[in-house]
Design a protein around this motif. Structure first.
Motif, PDB file in Angstrom:
ATOM      1  N   TYR A 172       0.862  -1.178   0.000  1.00 55.33           N
ATOM      2  CA  TYR A 172       0.000   0.000   0.000  1.00 55.33           C
ATOM      3  C   TYR A 172       0.896   1.225   0.000  1.00 55.33           C
ATOM      4  CZ  TYR A 172       0.989  -0.541   4.994  1.00 55.33           C
ATOM      5  OH  TYR A 172       1.619  -0.721   6.187  1.00 55.33           O
ATOM      6  N   ARG A 173       0.311   2.416  -0.037  1.00 58.88           N
ATOM      7  CA  ARG A 173       1.103   3.644  -0.083  1.00 58.88           C
ATOM      8  C   ARG A 173       0.927   4.433   1.206  1.00 58.88           C
ATOM      9  NH1 ARG A 173      -0.333   3.068  -5.435  1.00 58.88           N
ATOM     10  NH2 ARG A 173       1.286   3.478  -6.988  1.00 58.88           N
ATOM     11  N   LEU A 174       2.048   4.781   1.827  1.00 62.39           N
ATOM     12  CA  LEU A 174       2.001   5.638   3.007  1.00 62.39           C
ATOM     13  C   LEU A 174       2.151   7.105   2.629  1.00 62.39           C
ATOM     14  CD1 LEU A 174       4.138   3.737   5.680  1.00 62.39           C
ATOM     15  CD2 LEU A 174       1.657   3.903   5.527  1.00 62.39           C
ATOM     16  N   GLY A 175       2.841   7.396   1.527  1.00 63.01           N
ATOM     17  CA  GLY A 175       3.143   8.773   1.157  1.00 63.01           C
ATOM     18  C   GLY A 175       2.244   9.318   0.066  1.00 63.01           C
ATOM     19  N   ASP A 176       2.452  10.594  -0.236  1.00 62.96           N
ATOM     20  CA  ASP A 176       1.681  11.301  -1.260  1.00 62.96           C
ATOM     21  C   ASP A 176       2.408  11.219  -2.598  1.00 62.96           C
ATOM     22  OD1 ASP A 176       0.234  12.980  -2.852  1.00 62.96           O
ATOM     23  OD2 ASP A 176       0.458  14.757  -1.589  1.00 62.96           O
ATOM     24  N   ASP A 195      10.450  15.317  -0.422  1.00 63.33           N
ATOM     25  CA  ASP A 195       9.092  15.844  -0.234  1.00 63.33           C
ATOM     26  C   ASP A 195       8.102  14.709   0.025  1.00 63.33           C
ATOM     27  OD1 ASP A 195      10.053  18.388  -0.637  1.00 63.33           O
ATOM     28  OD2 ASP A 195       9.495  18.460  -2.770  1.00 63.33           O
ATOM     29  N   PHE A 196       8.272  13.623  -0.707  1.00 63.71           N
ATOM     30  CA  PHE A 196       7.428  12.445  -0.514  1.00 63.71           C
ATOM     31  C   PHE A 196       7.611  11.883   0.897  1.00 63.71           C
ATOM     32  CE2 PHE A 196       7.060   7.815  -0.521  1.00 63.71           C
ATOM     33  CZ  PHE A 196       5.791   7.611  -1.052  1.00 63.71           C
ATOM     34  N   GLY A 197       8.880  11.779   1.329  1.00 58.69           N
ATOM     35  CA  GLY A 197       9.181  11.225   2.647  1.00 58.69           C
ATOM     36  C   GLY A 197       8.546  12.014   3.776  1.00 58.69           C
ATOM     37  N   LYS A 198       8.412  13.324   3.594  1.00 56.10           N
ATOM     38  CA  LYS A 198       7.823  14.169   4.636  1.00 56.10           C
ATOM     39  C   LYS A 198       6.349  13.865   4.845  1.00 56.10           C
ATOM     40  CE  LYS A 198      11.052  17.971   3.741  1.00 56.10           C
ATOM     41  NZ  LYS A 198      11.209  19.329   3.155  1.00 56.10           N
ATOM     42  N   THR A 199       5.706  13.236   3.853  1.00 53.82           N
ATOM     43  CA  THR A 199       4.279  12.927   3.978  1.00 53.82           C
ATOM     44  C   THR A 199       4.042  11.576   4.647  1.00 53.82           C
ATOM     45  OG1 THR A 199       4.102  11.817   1.804  1.00 53.82           O
ATOM     46  CG2 THR A 199       3.874  14.225   1.856  1.00 53.82           C
ATOM     47  N   ILE A 200       5.107  10.853   4.951  1.00 55.01           N
ATOM     48  CA  ILE A 200       4.969   9.537   5.583  1.00 55.01           C
ATOM     49  C   ILE A 200       5.009   9.694   7.104  1.00 55.01           C
ATOM     50  CG2 ILE A 200       6.037   7.276   5.913  1.00 55.01           C
ATOM     51  CD1 ILE A 200       7.073   7.396   3.090  1.00 55.01           C
ATOM     52  N   ILE A 316       8.662 -12.172   4.017  1.00 51.86           N
ATOM     53  CA  ILE A 316       7.630 -11.130   4.021  1.00 51.86           C
ATOM     54  C   ILE A 316       8.201  -9.886   3.351  1.00 51.86           C
ATOM     55  CG2 ILE A 316       6.227  -9.580   5.434  1.00 51.86           C
ATOM     56  CD1 ILE A 316       5.209 -12.372   5.574  1.00 51.86           C
ATOM     57  N   ILE A 317       7.495  -9.364   2.348  1.00 53.28           N
ATOM     58  CA  ILE A 317       7.871  -8.120   1.680  1.00 53.28           C
ATOM     59  C   ILE A 317       6.782  -7.094   1.974  1.00 53.28           C
ATOM     60  CG2 ILE A 317       8.429  -6.996  -0.514  1.00 53.28           C
ATOM     61  CD1 ILE A 317       9.038  -9.852  -1.618  1.00 53.28           C
ATOM     62  N   ILE A 318       7.160  -5.989   2.597  1.00 58.40           N
ATOM     63  CA  ILE A 318       6.200  -4.930   2.899  1.00 58.40           C
ATOM     64  C   ILE A 318       6.545  -3.734   2.017  1.00 58.40           C
ATOM     65  CG2 ILE A 318       5.175  -3.485   4.683  1.00 58.40           C
ATOM     66  CD1 ILE A 318       6.184  -5.471   6.769  1.00 58.40           C
ATOM     67  N   ASP A 319       5.779  -3.558   0.971  1.00 59.61           N
ATOM     68  CA  ASP A 319       6.006  -2.456   0.031  1.00 59.61           C
ATOM     69  C   ASP A 319       5.067  -1.314   0.401  1.00 59.61           C
ATOM     70  OD1 ASP A 319       6.278  -0.703  -2.049  1.00 59.61           O
ATOM     71  OD2 ASP A 319       5.936  -2.159  -3.648  1.00 59.61           O
ATOM     72  N   GLN A 320       5.600  -0.313   1.083  1.00 59.31           N
ATOM     73  CA  GLN A 320       4.769   0.780   1.588  1.00 59.31           C
ATOM     74  C   GLN A 320       4.771   1.995   0.662  1.00 59.31           C
ATOM     75  OE1 GLN A 320       6.649   0.820   5.577  1.00 59.31           O
ATOM     76  NE2 GLN A 320       4.660   0.189   6.357  1.00 59.31           N
ATOM     77  N   VAL A 321       5.367   1.842  -0.528  1.00 56.32           N
ATOM     78  CA  VAL A 321       5.418   2.967  -1.470  1.00 56.32           C
ATOM     79  C   VAL A 321       4.856   2.595  -2.841  1.00 56.32           C
ATOM     80  CG1 VAL A 321       7.303   4.175  -0.325  1.00 56.32           C
ATOM     81  CG2 VAL A 321       7.838   2.384  -1.982  1.00 56.32           C
TER      82      VAL A 321
END
Length: 454
Positions: A172-176, A195-200, A316-321
């Motif tokens: 799923y996506r944590l950032g913008d 900038d993306f990282g700041k939205t997480i 386990i692979i956790i793709d947060q982006v």
């Protein structure tokens, strides 16, 4: 000495046969974690055994040290070997002994100027390149460097035959995503990644790890050193042993952190581009992806780092982006080629396998055809009914007159010039996806990620 598996021996034989047929350059392709260093060491042993001189180079010092260990274990005569980083070789061409064979690891870098300088200097020396993914963001191929390609087994085969660990991916996506901008090289710019990282929200990273992988030895991939340090700090604040290591970490301290991670004293290792190639910790059973990328090479190297085989291990692979939405699952079948490709990373680097989707209940990444999530049992029947209704609605609109068709074509052309991150409806994603060759489910996933589909 290593006892080569059958598929590794086939790569050795295939490479030697291709050279014997007169090919000056041969590229050997085998997935990350399949044991390319063993194949390299065996070819070096056979060459030096006959008195031949081997020149091996790669772009990172850590990989040089690892291949030296593999050569020693395989009984390679190191007196007949030059093993260096590519930069050192390029600066010593006038002093090094002329090789009978050049071997290059991580050969997706072969198009860079330093590599080409060496190849041109030793233009009459045969060369072998090794890579897990012969793919570059520029779309440029390798046929002018390697005239033959030998392919190893697919990831699915390696998993089925207990050479790689099976895996479950949560995505799923944590950032913008709207913050991400591509640079001239094709991947996202450093500023847009910041900038993306700041939205997480850092706490969300920890919560998802505790939910899906609590207690597992984990590597976290970040886009910057500073972000990696922040993530490591967030883990420690949750009483989880975590440290950050990067290329500027003092060597003694970095070695200590790496050893502590291998021995289990550190549970979570956060890094930025330090642990993508060659790092081998077989009992690492989880990776967390926090760096968005348009590079298939980066995606495969990072996502598959936890898939080194051990008995009874499930990774386990956790793709947060959301990288999986661009490239599919790590075990998707991919058609590699030496030819140039169109510069469309999302399309030509993507999965050749079946379409995928994310379960809204457990966030597992599963086949798009599933009516029920195999991980948590969530039913997709309502979604399938809605999709069928949408398709019927589309069929009712096909009776357009010529003027309407021209107007629609103009709108489509304008849409293709826009960045998908600016789209505000499922319809825009669907039009763009169809025109650019994406699979049918791509538009729905991208719209869902932006909250446009409920």
């Amino acid at each position: 000495m290593y006892q080569l598996f059958d598929y590794q021996q086939k790569l050795v034989d295939g490479a030697r046969n291709a050279l014997a047929e007169g090919h000056q350059g041969v590229l050997i392709v085998s997935p990350p974690g399949s044991g390319k260093s063993v194949v390299i060491a065996e070819i070096a042993r056979l060459t030096t055994e006959k008195g031949g001189e081997v020149l091996f180079f790669v772009h990172r010092k850590e990989l040089v040290n690892q291949i030296k260990d593999s050569f020693i274990k395989q009984g390679v005569n190191l007196n007949n070997c030059t093993i260096m980083t590519v930069g050192k070789v390029a600066n010593r061409l006038n002093y090094l002994p002329k090789p009978n064979l050049i071997i290059v690891d991580e050969s997706q870098h072969s198009r860079t100027k330093t590599y080409l300088k060496i190849f041109n200097y030793y233009s009459d020396v045969p060369r072998l390149g090794f890579t897990g993914s012969p793919w570059r963001l520029s779309g440029k191929g390798f046929k002018d460097i390697y005239s033959a390609m030998i392919e190893g087994p697919k990831v699915k085969w390696l998993i089925k035959n207990h050479k790689l660990a099976p895996f479950t991916m949560y995505g799923y996506r944590l950032g913008d995503d709207s913050k991400l901008k591509r640079g001239s090289g094709g991947d996202y710019t450093s500023k847009s990644l910041d900038d993306f990282g700041k939205t997480i929200i850092r706490g969300d990273i920890i919560k998802s790890w505790q939910k899906f992988a609590n207690g597992r030895k984990t590597i976290v991939y970040c886009h910057s050193v500073q972000f990696a340090k922040e993530v490591a700090k967030a883990f420690r604040e949750a009483n989880i042993s975590a440290y950050e290591a990067d290329s500027k970490t003092p060597a003694n301290e970095r070695d200590r952190i790496m050893n502590d991670f291998r021995e289990g004293k550190i549970k979570v290792l956060c890094n930025c581009d330090l642990i993508s190639e060659g790092f081998n910790v077989p009992d690492c059973s989880c990776v967390v992806l926090l760096r968005p990328t348009e590079s298939l090479v980066v995606y495969l190297q990072q996502s598959m780092r936890c898939m080194r085989y051990q008995p009874d291990k499930d990774a386990i692979i956790i793709d947060q982006v959301g990288n999986f939405t661009r490239f599919g699952l790590p075990n998707a079948d991919r058609d590699w080629t030496l030819e140039d490709r169109a510069k469309h990373p999302q399309r030509e680097g993507g999965s050749d396998g079946p379409a995928i989707k994310t379960c809204p209940e457990c966030f597992g990444v599963i086949l798009a055809s599933c009516h029920e999530c195999p991980l948590c049992g969530h039913s997709f029947e309502a979604e399938f009914r809605k999709l069928a209704q949408d398709r019927r609605a589309e069929l009712e609109k096909i009776n357009l007159n010529a003027k309407e068709l021209r107007e629609r074509k103009k709108k489509e052309q304008k849409l293709l010039l826009r960045d998908p991150s600016t789209f505000t409806s499922l319809k825009e994603f669907a039009i763009y996806g169809k025109a650019t060759g994406h699979k049918p489910g791509w538009a729905w996933h991208r719209a869902k990620a932006k909250g446009l589909v409920k």
